[in-house]
Design an enzyme around this catalytic site. Structure first.
Site, PDB file in Angstrom:
ATOM      1  N   PHE A 124     -10.207   0.163  -0.492  1.00  0.00           N
ATOM      2  CA  PHE A 124      -9.929  -0.772   0.597  1.00  0.00           C
ATOM      3  C   PHE A 124     -10.551  -2.124   0.254  1.00  0.00           C
ATOM      4  O   PHE A 124     -11.709  -2.207  -0.128  1.00  0.00           O
ATOM      5  CB  PHE A 124     -10.475  -0.245   1.923  1.00  0.00           C
ATOM      6  CG  PHE A 124      -9.838  -0.916   3.090  1.00  0.00           C
ATOM      7  CD1 PHE A 124      -8.602  -0.482   3.561  1.00  0.00           C
ATOM      8  CD2 PHE A 124     -10.440  -2.003   3.700  1.00  0.00           C
ATOM      9  CE1 PHE A 124      -7.975  -1.133   4.618  1.00  0.00           C
ATOM     10  CE2 PHE A 124      -9.830  -2.657   4.765  1.00  0.00           C
ATOM     11  CZ  PHE A 124      -8.603  -2.219   5.226  1.00  0.00           C
ATOM     12  N   ASP A 179       0.859  -1.180   0.000  1.00  0.00           N
ATOM     13  CA  ASP A 179       0.000   0.000   0.000  1.00  0.00           C
ATOM     14  C   ASP A 179       0.907   1.246   0.000  1.00  0.00           C
ATOM     15  O   ASP A 179       1.369   1.660  -1.049  1.00  0.00           O
ATOM     16  CB  ASP A 179      -0.905  -0.094   1.238  1.00  0.00           C
ATOM     17  CG  ASP A 179      -1.969   0.971   1.291  1.00  0.00           C
ATOM     18  OD1 ASP A 179      -2.473   1.366   0.238  1.00  0.00           O
ATOM     19  OD2 ASP A 179      -2.304   1.426   2.411  1.00  0.00           O
TER      20      ASP A 179
HETATM   21  P1  IMP Z   1       1.866  -0.556   3.742  1.00  0.00           P
HETATM   22  O1  IMP Z   1       1.134   0.750   3.800  1.00  0.00           O
HETATM   23  O2  IMP Z   1       2.383  -0.844   2.348  1.00  0.00           O
HETATM   24  O3  IMP Z   1       2.932  -0.613   4.774  1.00  0.00           O
HETATM   25  O4  IMP Z   1       0.801  -1.677   4.032  1.00  0.00           O
HETATM   26  C1  IMP Z   1       0.751  -2.280   5.259  1.00  0.00           C
HETATM   27  C2  IMP Z   1      -0.424  -3.153   5.503  1.00  0.00           C
HETATM   28  O5  IMP Z   1      -1.643  -2.398   5.454  1.00  0.00           O
HETATM   29  C3  IMP Z   1      -0.685  -4.311   4.570  1.00  0.00           C
HETATM   30  O6  IMP Z   1       0.162  -5.408   4.801  1.00  0.00           O
HETATM   31  C4  IMP Z   1      -2.111  -4.638   4.957  1.00  0.00           C
HETATM   32  O7  IMP Z   1      -2.134  -5.421   6.130  1.00  0.00           O
HETATM   33  C5  IMP Z   1      -2.706  -3.273   5.259  1.00  0.00           C
HETATM   34  N1  IMP Z   1      -3.546  -2.829   4.141  1.00  0.00           N
HETATM   35  C6  IMP Z   1      -3.263  -1.895   3.226  1.00  0.00           C
HETATM   36  N2  IMP Z   1      -4.268  -1.751   2.343  1.00  0.00           N
HETATM   37  C7  IMP Z   1      -5.218  -2.633   2.723  1.00  0.00           C
HETATM   38  C8  IMP Z   1      -6.522  -2.985   2.207  1.00  0.00           C
HETATM   39  O8  IMP Z   1      -7.027  -2.459   1.201  1.00  0.00           O
HETATM   40  N3  IMP Z   1      -7.201  -3.943   2.891  1.00  0.00           N
HETATM   41  C9  IMP Z   1      -6.692  -4.566   3.991  1.00  0.00           C
HETATM   42  N4  IMP Z   1      -5.497  -4.279   4.499  1.00  0.00           N
HETATM   43  C10 IMP Z   1      -4.760  -3.319   3.868  1.00  0.00           C
END
Ligand code: IMP
Ligand code: MG
Length: 175
Positions: free
Chosen positions: A150, A101
């Site tokens: 999401f 994300d």
């Molecule tokens: P980051 O922002 O790339 O560090 O993402 C970290 C974590 O956020 C991911 O491993 C997911 O657990 C959670 N995450 C981000 N986007 C979503 C989504 O659309 N649905 C569910 N979890 C999410």
């Protein structure tokens, strides 16, 4: 606010097909090697379980639970909640995550594993939201690029719900 399932964004059959392809690609790229495949708990559980069975190599299986908190454009700190059991020193490590994300988790995790002496670190994520990126990272293996929505299911949760659903879905507010 309460959210309920809206639509199927990525169907089970499409996930299965893509996981097959990723497994083949990884098998080819790591030929002759014995990588450690690390499951980033808990979101990657179904993806990881499916993926490792499509990798035709002597893979070492391990897990890690982390939480990342960053601000601005820095990769942020990574808190290891439950660590791996295998030493990564001198090993080729494949990090398997549910979604990239902001990219903070991946960047911090890669950094940590390299600091621990991993020979190589690559990331494999089922989903990717490129438009949400705040740190510079491109997954080495990505299942599906998706829009900035999401999503839940196939491991991904909202408030610890929906992880066990077979497809990846979008959510909507409960009326
Ligand atoms: P980051 O922002 O790339 O560090 O993402 C970290 C974590 O956020 C991911 O491993 C997911 O657990 C959670 N995450 C981000 N986007 C979503 C989504 O659309 N649905 C569910 N979890 C999410
Ligand atoms: Mg997660």
């Amino acid at each position: 606010m309460n959210y309920v399932i809206d639509k199927v964004l990525v169907a089970e059959e499409d996930i299965r097909r893509r996981v097959d392809e990723l497994g083949k690609e990884i098998t080819r790229d790591y030929a002759g090697m014995q990588p450690i495949a690390v499951c980033v708990l808990r979101g990657a559980i179904p993806f990881y379980a499916d993926l490792i069975r499509r990798i035709d190599l002597p893979v070492t299986v391990d897990t890690i639970t982390v939480s990342s908190y960053g601000s601005g454009t820095v990769s942020g700190k990574l808190k290891v909640i439950t660590d791996m059991r295998t030493s990564v020193e001198g090993r080729d490590v494949l990090v398997v995550d549910d979604i990239i994300d902001s990219g903070r988790t991946s960047v911090a995790l890669i950094e940590m594993l390299k600091e621990r002496g991993a020979k190589s670190v690559r990331t494999c994520a089922l989903l990717d939201k490129p438009s949400r990126r705040v740190v510079d990272i491109k997954g080495d293996y990505v299942g599906f690029a998706i829009p900035d929505e999401f999503v839940v299911g196939y491991g991904l949760d909202w408030n610890e719900k929906f992880r066990n659903l077979p497809h990846v879905y979008t959510l909507k507010e409960e009326k």
